[in-house]
Scaffold this active site. Structure first.
Site: not given
Ligand code: IMP
Length: 207
Positions: A17-18, A22, A78-79
């Site tokens: 991750s960058h 995180k 990823d989320s």
């Molecule tokens: P990534 O996992 O860095 O690709 O982020 C995915 C996007 O999902 C984030 O930019 C948020 O918009 C959203 N997201 C993921 N986890 C959360 C959380 O715990 N709260 C609010 N938004 C989230």
């Protein structure tokens, strides 16, 4: 079946991750197991394009790229937010939904976009889930992946200044406060990320 999982036996893990937040969160989590985490940016690794069809595929491709580039085990996540009435959108595109026509990232814009889509289905349920996938990949290509979730409903208007992303519209099931109104500690105790980490630790770390 955690019994069949490959255990992580090393003392250092690449965090693919960058995102400094995180990397430090994952570092805190792994420290009790005697594992030090090293961010991908510190090693000058590129971020691969997230071309997977789901959260686990994207976590896995990020971890795999870092493991192959370094020859060391790597962890990636990823989320995102999956809204039932929108067939799981924004889902893996949760960050992309925040891109405004001006090219800036704005989560007020993203939350409005979700609300506008939902308002076109007034009889549909307002249920949603936050999902977090974690994937640990070894240099031989072996992967162990986990998916954590938290269920809730979407409120409107937004409530609370805490957290990030879609937190102000997410009310966890059975709660009175949105993620945006909760303390970080309260959110972290129940979040999709906490769920995924608990599964990772049970599956791959510790005795
Ligand atoms: P990534 O996992 O860095 O690709 O982020 C995915 C996007 O999902 C984030 O930019 C948020 O918009 C959203 N997201 C993921 N986890 C959360 C959380 O715990 N709260 C609010 N938004 C989230």
């Amino acid at each position: 079946m955690t019994d069949d999982r490959r255990r992580f036996e090393g003392s250092e893990l690449i965090v693919a991750s960058h995102n400094a937040g995180k990397i430090s969160e994952i570092g805190d989590l792994l420290a009790p197991f005697g594992v030090a985490s090293i961010g991908a940016d510190a090693l000058g690794l590129d971020e691969p394009e997230e071309t997977g069809a789901d959260f686990i595929a994207n976590a896995e491709l990020k971890a795999r790229a870092a493991a192959l580039a370094t020859g060391r085990p790597a962890l990636a996540d990823d989320s995102g937010l999956a809204v039932d009435a929108l067939d799981g959108a924004p889902g893996i595109y949760s960050a992309r939904w925040a891109q405004t026509p001006d090219g800036v990232r704005d989560f007020n814009f993203a939350m409005r976009k979700v609300e506008t889509a939902l308002s076109q289905k007034p009889d549909a349920p307002r249920t949603a889930r936050f999902i977090c996938a974690l994937s640990l990949v070894w240099p031989d290509g072996h992967a162990e992946s986990f998916e954590g979730q938290i269920a809730g409903t979407l409120v409107w208007p937004m409530r609370g200044e805490n957290g990030f992303g879609y937190d102000p519209v997410f009310l966890p099931l059975g709660g009175d406060l949105t993620f945006g109104e909760m303390t970080p500690q309260a959110k972290h105790a129940i979040s999709h990320r906490a769920d995924a980490f608990a599964q990772l630790v049970a599956g791959c770390f510790g005795g």
